[in-house]
Scaffold this motif. Structure first.
Motif, PDB file in Angstrom:
ATOM      1  N   LYS A  51       0.808  -1.219   0.000  1.00 51.63           N
ATOM      2  CA  LYS A  51       0.000   0.000   0.000  1.00 51.63           C
ATOM      3  C   LYS A  51       0.841   1.268   0.000  1.00 51.63           C
ATOM      4  CE  LYS A  51      -3.450   0.759   2.662  1.00 51.63           C
ATOM      5  NZ  LYS A  51      -4.842   1.028   2.331  1.00 51.63           N
ATOM      6  N   ARG A  53       2.015   2.252   2.857  1.00 48.85           N
ATOM      7  CA  ARG A  53       1.374   2.817   4.049  1.00 48.85           C
ATOM      8  C   ARG A  53       2.404   3.061   5.140  1.00 48.85           C
ATOM      9  NH1 ARG A  53      -4.292   1.510   6.236  1.00 48.85           N
ATOM     10  NH2 ARG A  53      -4.205   1.545   8.494  1.00 48.85           N
ATOM     11  N   SER A 139      -8.052  -1.131   3.836  1.00 48.45           N
ATOM     12  CA  SER A 139      -8.669  -0.988   2.530  1.00 48.45           C
ATOM     13  C   SER A 139      -7.624  -1.275   1.442  1.00 48.45           C
ATOM     14  CB  SER A 139      -9.247   0.422   2.375  1.00 48.45           C
ATOM     15  OG  SER A 139      -8.286   1.405   2.727  1.00 48.45           O
ATOM     16  N   ASN A 141      -6.322  -0.243  -1.289  1.00 47.00           N
ATOM     17  CA  ASN A 141      -5.940   0.838  -2.192  1.00 47.00           C
ATOM     18  C   ASN A 141      -4.520   1.277  -1.858  1.00 47.00           C
ATOM     19  OD1 ASN A 141      -7.779   1.886   0.191  1.00 47.00           O
ATOM     20  ND2 ASN A 141      -6.219   3.448  -0.172  1.00 47.00           N
ATOM     21  N   SER A 147     -10.699   4.605  -1.476  1.00 47.84           N
ATOM     22  CA  SER A 147     -10.883   3.191  -1.127  1.00 47.84           C
ATOM     23  C   SER A 147     -11.654   2.442  -2.218  1.00 47.84           C
ATOM     24  CB  SER A 147     -11.633   3.073   0.201  1.00 47.84           C
ATOM     25  OG  SER A 147     -10.891   3.668   1.236  1.00 47.84           O
ATOM     26  N   HIS A 228      -6.598  12.320   2.566  1.00 51.94           N
ATOM     27  CA  HIS A 228      -6.850  10.888   2.402  1.00 51.94           C
ATOM     28  C   HIS A 228      -7.969  10.770   1.367  1.00 51.94           C
ATOM     29  CE1 HIS A 228      -6.988   6.937   4.986  1.00 51.94           C
ATOM     30  NE2 HIS A 228      -6.991   6.661   3.698  1.00 51.94           N
TER      31      HIS A 228
END
Ligand code: TXA
Ligand code: MG
Length: 318
Positions: A51, A53, A139, A141, A147, A228
């Motif tokens: 991701k 992330r 999620s 994405n 998302s 976001h």
């Protein structure tokens, strides 16, 4: 990456990939999740890598029943009441992590709390049961993007990063789960969702505070960044009408006409229909040559709180 319809064989394949430490995208009633074995630190690390992330942002751990949640976190009276009221369903409970919790520390970002959810989607439940372990699933994405509410959205963001996508069609809710931290005397709403503030209050009789509201030892939701859910195009909120070079995201029966790209989240003004359509519409209107997506005002009551939360983050400065 393969996309498969969720037959018994495909669910079994998903479970064996997960047990081998691989990533599988699964449908839930909220959005598609990028799932990994929550007890396998390397598999969880692969989620963050796929991701892009930040690793300070903890993941939700998905379970198939209340007993499994109880083995990972200390539920307490109020959390158990909420679980019994809204599980399976779009509600995530942030509770203290048990000292002997089997979930990898990385999944909870080193926090003393854990976020737990029992999803309602039959395919998600079948995969968790077949894998025989809790699944960490954010999620599916790229971090910061919109998302995914279809298998095609997952493929657009994460092709090459995920072994298998189970295609469960469109997600019925369309917005991520409500995230709440329950205490004996109050609830702290960390992320609004389809289990609304009013539903939480009615089920518990407790006040529902916003994160950071009137509370010294308040929990933060570390991953709730202001920017976001962002399409490439800018997002302009509370627009009564679009400009010529904008796409238009309308709501309700009184939407003005527009020559450019335009979608209506719900012609009848239904907030549930609008929530289910929101992320797909942001993706569909995010086209080359479009400078911004102009969004009509959405009422802030009920599910509107969650819709407006996502839109505010989509429109935030980048
Ligand atoms: O509907 C959903 O919840 C979806 C589907 C796949 O289940 N999952 C999802 O996960 O939205 P994710 O990772 O995109 O969002 C998790 C949210 C983040 O805002 C994160 O900061 C918060 O939950 N969270 C997770 N653990 C937490 C904790 N221990 N304390 C506070 N917030 C936490
Ligand atoms: Mg997310």
């Amino acid at each position: 990456m393969t996309i498969r319809s969720p037959s018994c064989e495909a669910v079994a394949e998903a479970a064996s990939l997960l047990r081998a430490g691989r990533l599988v995208a699964i449908p839930t009633e909220t959005v598609y999740g990028l799932a990994a074995d929550a007890t396998d630190g390397l598999a969880v690390a692969a989620i963050f890598a796929a991701k892009g992330r930040p690793s300070f942002n903890p993941l939700i751990v998905h379970v198939a029943d209340l007993a499994a949640a109880d083995r990972l976190g200390v539920l307490g009276h109020v959390a158990e009441l909420l679980a019994r009221s809204f599980w399976p369903g779009p509600l995530t409970l942030v509770v203290p992590r048990r000292p002997d919790c089997a979930v990898a520390e990385l999944a909870t970002a080193g926090l003393t709390t854990i976020a737990l959810r029992m999803p309602a989607h039959p395919v998600a439940l079948a995969v968790i049961r077949a894998a025989g372990r809790p699944l960490a699933a954010p999620s599916a994405n790229r971090s910061g993007h919109v998302s995914p509410t279809t298998a095609a959205h997952v493929a657009a963001d994460l092709a090459g990063q995920v072994a298998l996508v189970l295609d469960g069609g469109n997600c019925a809710v369309g917005l991520e789960s409500t995230v709440v931290a329950p205490y004996a005397d109050r609830l702290v709403l960390l992320r609004p969702g389809a289990v609304t503030r009013d539903m939480l209050a009615a089920a518990t009789g407790l006040p529902v505070l916003a994160a950071g509201e009137g509370d010294a030892d308040r929990p933060a939701s570390p991953g709730r960044l202001l920017a976001h859910y962002q399409p490439v195009a800018a997002v302009r909120l509370a627009a009564s009408a679009p400009r010529p070079d904008e796409a238009f995201l309308a709501f309700g029966p009184d939407a003005p006409a527009h020559d450019g790209p335009s979608l209506n989240l719900s012609r009848s003004g239904d907030l549930g229909e609008a929530a289910a359509a929101l992320f797909g519409a942001l993706r569909a209107l995010d086209r080359p040559g479009i400078t911004a997506i102009a969004v009509m005002p959405i009422p802030d009551h009920g599910l509107g709180e969650a819709i407006n939360d996502r839109l505010a983050r989509a429109a935030a400065p980048r």
